[in-house]
Each structure stands twice: as structure tokens, then as C-alpha cells.
Design a protein around this motif. Structure first.
Motif, mmCIF file in Angstrom:
data_model
loop_
_atom_site.group_PDB
_atom_site.id
_atom_site.type_symbol
_atom_site.label_atom_id
_atom_site.label_comp_id
_atom_site.label_asym_id
_atom_site.label_seq_id
_atom_site.Cartn_x
_atom_site.Cartn_y
_atom_site.Cartn_z
ATOM 1 N N PRO A 37 -4.566 7.247 3.581
ATOM 2 C CA PRO A 37 -5.657 7.823 3.950
ATOM 3 C C PRO A 37 -6.698 6.687 4.288
ATOM 4 O O PRO A 37 -7.644 6.680 4.965
ATOM 5 C CB PRO A 37 -6.055 8.850 3.065
ATOM 6 C CG PRO A 37 -5.534 8.708 1.780
ATOM 7 C CD PRO A 37 -4.086 7.906 2.074
ATOM 8 N N LEU A 38 -6.423 5.548 3.319
ATOM 9 C CA LEU A 38 -7.602 4.403 3.470
ATOM 10 C C LEU A 38 -7.085 3.512 4.320
ATOM 11 O O LEU A 38 -7.765 2.335 4.830
ATOM 12 C CB LEU A 38 -7.428 3.714 2.084
ATOM 13 C CG LEU A 38 -8.052 4.635 0.769
ATOM 14 C CD1 LEU A 38 -8.044 3.818 -0.416
ATOM 15 C CD2 LEU A 38 -9.389 4.906 1.378
ATOM 16 N N ILE A 39 -6.000 3.613 5.116
ATOM 17 C CA ILE A 39 -5.402 2.689 6.019
ATOM 18 C C ILE A 39 -5.182 3.432 7.371
ATOM 19 O O ILE A 39 -4.499 4.177 7.592
ATOM 20 C CB ILE A 39 -4.286 1.772 5.686
ATOM 21 C CG1 ILE A 39 -4.401 1.079 4.205
ATOM 22 C CG2 ILE A 39 -3.674 0.777 6.745
ATOM 23 C CD1 ILE A 39 -3.274 0.330 3.762
ATOM 24 N N THR A 40 -5.810 2.884 8.534
ATOM 25 C CA THR A 40 -5.796 3.317 9.832
ATOM 26 C C THR A 40 -5.663 2.393 10.792
ATOM 27 O O THR A 40 -5.917 1.155 10.398
ATOM 28 C CB THR A 40 -6.898 4.454 10.228
ATOM 29 O OG1 THR A 40 -8.036 3.487 10.098
ATOM 30 C CG2 THR A 40 -7.347 5.474 9.266
ATOM 31 N N GLU A 41 -5.094 2.587 11.851
ATOM 32 C CA GLU A 41 -4.923 1.440 13.008
ATOM 33 C C GLU A 41 -6.260 0.994 13.420
ATOM 34 O O GLU A 41 -6.270 -0.160 13.390
ATOM 35 C CB GLU A 41 -4.374 1.965 14.069
ATOM 36 C CG GLU A 41 -2.676 2.479 13.994
ATOM 37 C CD GLU A 41 -1.850 1.307 13.502
ATOM 38 O OE1 GLU A 41 -2.167 0.046 14.352
ATOM 39 O OE2 GLU A 41 -1.079 1.651 12.907
ATOM 40 N N GLU A 42 -7.336 1.547 13.112
ATOM 41 C CA GLU A 42 -8.739 1.027 13.455
ATOM 42 C C GLU A 42 -9.200 0.116 12.317
ATOM 43 O O GLU A 42 -9.464 -0.891 12.768
ATOM 44 C CB GLU A 42 -9.756 2.362 13.531
ATOM 45 C CG GLU A 42 -9.432 3.346 15.114
ATOM 46 C CD GLU A 42 -10.658 4.368 14.863
ATOM 47 O OE1 GLU A 42 -11.716 3.920 15.000
ATOM 48 O OE2 GLU A 42 -10.007 5.501 14.693
ATOM 49 N N LEU A 62 6.903 -17.047 -3.997
ATOM 50 C CA LEU A 62 6.173 -16.501 -3.009
ATOM 51 C C LEU A 62 7.043 -15.642 -1.983
ATOM 52 O O LEU A 62 6.508 -14.627 -1.377
ATOM 53 C CB LEU A 62 5.547 -17.672 -2.281
ATOM 54 C CG LEU A 62 4.466 -17.301 -1.210
ATOM 55 C CD1 LEU A 62 3.345 -16.652 -1.477
ATOM 56 C CD2 LEU A 62 4.044 -18.551 -0.510
ATOM 57 N N SER A 63 8.168 -16.141 -1.478
ATOM 58 C CA SER A 63 9.048 -15.239 -0.834
ATOM 59 C C SER A 63 9.571 -14.042 -1.594
ATOM 60 O O SER A 63 9.272 -12.815 -0.846
ATOM 61 C CB SER A 63 10.543 -15.975 -0.828
ATOM 62 O OG SER A 63 10.532 -17.194 0.117
ATOM 63 N N ASN A 64 9.630 -13.947 -2.851
ATOM 64 C CA ASN A 64 9.770 -12.724 -3.409
ATOM 65 C C ASN A 64 8.745 -11.721 -3.555
ATOM 66 O O ASN A 64 8.744 -10.585 -3.401
ATOM 67 C CB ASN A 64 10.394 -12.762 -4.922
ATOM 68 C CG ASN A 64 11.737 -13.386 -4.967
ATOM 69 O OD1 ASN A 64 12.536 -13.191 -3.943
ATOM 70 N ND2 ASN A 64 12.151 -13.977 -6.162
ATOM 71 N N LEU A 65 7.490 -12.429 -3.628
ATOM 72 C CA LEU A 65 6.328 -11.577 -3.542
ATOM 73 C C LEU A 65 6.015 -10.996 -2.325
ATOM 74 O O LEU A 65 5.844 -9.779 -2.247
ATOM 75 C CB LEU A 65 5.183 -12.572 -3.999
ATOM 76 C CG LEU A 65 3.811 -11.866 -3.778
ATOM 77 C CD1 LEU A 65 3.508 -10.618 -4.728
ATOM 78 C CD2 LEU A 65 2.638 -12.971 -3.943
ATOM 79 N N LEU A 66 6.253 -11.618 -1.152
ATOM 80 C CA LEU A 66 6.322 -11.069 0.161
ATOM 81 C C LEU A 66 7.284 -10.076 0.565
ATOM 82 O O LEU A 66 6.947 -9.201 1.267
ATOM 83 C CB LEU A 66 6.068 -12.244 1.153
ATOM 84 C CG LEU A 66 5.199 -13.381 1.008
ATOM 85 C CD1 LEU A 66 5.260 -14.291 1.938
ATOM 86 C CD2 LEU A 66 3.858 -12.580 1.508
ATOM 87 N N LYS A 67 8.565 -10.440 -0.078
ATOM 88 C CA LYS A 67 9.661 -9.297 0.301
ATOM 89 C C LYS A 67 9.311 -8.084 -0.417
ATOM 90 O O LYS A 67 9.685 -7.021 0.071
ATOM 91 C CB LYS A 67 10.819 -10.105 -0.251
ATOM 92 C CG LYS A 67 12.092 -9.129 0.328
ATOM 93 C CD LYS A 67 13.472 -9.866 -0.283
ATOM 94 C CE LYS A 67 13.579 -10.340 -1.717
ATOM 95 N NZ LYS A 67 14.774 -10.796 -2.039
ATOM 96 N N PRO A 103 4.169 -4.064 -0.683
ATOM 97 C CA PRO A 103 4.192 -2.895 -0.069
ATOM 98 C C PRO A 103 3.542 -2.695 1.163
ATOM 99 O O PRO A 103 2.594 -3.410 1.432
ATOM 100 C CB PRO A 103 3.556 -1.936 -1.175
ATOM 101 C CG PRO A 103 2.616 -2.713 -1.783
ATOM 102 C CD PRO A 103 3.020 -4.012 -2.112
ATOM 103 N N ALA A 104 4.202 -2.335 2.381
ATOM 104 C CA ALA A 104 3.820 -2.275 3.641
ATOM 105 C C ALA A 104 2.790 -1.191 3.585
ATOM 106 O O ALA A 104 3.083 0.072 3.136
ATOM 107 C CB ALA A 104 4.936 -2.103 4.500
#
Length: 80
Positions: A62-67, A47-52, A55-56
């Protein structure tokens, strides 16, 4: 508190009953405990490796915005 399914509750009860059985051997309980502890460490490491390595989100995506991020955040509040 961790919620368990009905099947998991049943399995936990079976394990508890088996451990409390006077015929249960100490060596068997130690073996089970050590195996479960190894599995816990393995799961924790995975789980630690997966989270590390997860991808952020980037501003370039274009599919991710602050809104979108703030609009669909986790919330337990409800409006009446």
C-alpha cells in the motif's frame, strides 16, 4: 567520472607518490595491486548478490503506487 572527497584525493596522492618513489619495490606494488583486485571482485560480487536478492516493489504494497514511483524518480532536470 567518479567524484572523490578531499580526503580520498589526498589518500590517492599519497599512494601515487609512494608508487612513483624509486625506493618502492616491485613485489610490494604487485602485492597491493592483487589485494585491491581481490577487494574489487569481492565488492562486485556482494553488490551483484545484493541487487539480485533486493525485494522488488509489489502492487500489493500500500505504500508503493505507480504515481509515487513516477513522481519521485531520479531526474537531473530543473524548471526555471
Amino acid at each position: 567520472m567518479i567524484e572523490l572527497t578531499i580526503e580520498q584525493q589526498f589518500k590517492m596522492r599519497q599512494i601515487e607518490d609512494a608508487l612513483k618513489n624509486p625506493e618502492s619495490k616491485k613485489e610490494d606494488i604487485i602485492t597491493i595491486f592483487l589485494a585491491l583486485q581481490r577487494q574489487t571482485f569481492c565488492l562486485s560480487n556482494n553488490l551483484s548478490n545484493l541487487l539480485k536478492h533486493w525485494p522488488a516493489p509489489t502492487a500489493m504494497d500500500p505504500l508503493i503506487t505507480e504515481e509515487v514511483l513516477s513522481k519521485f524518480g531520479i531526474s537531473s532536470e530543473t524548471k526555471d
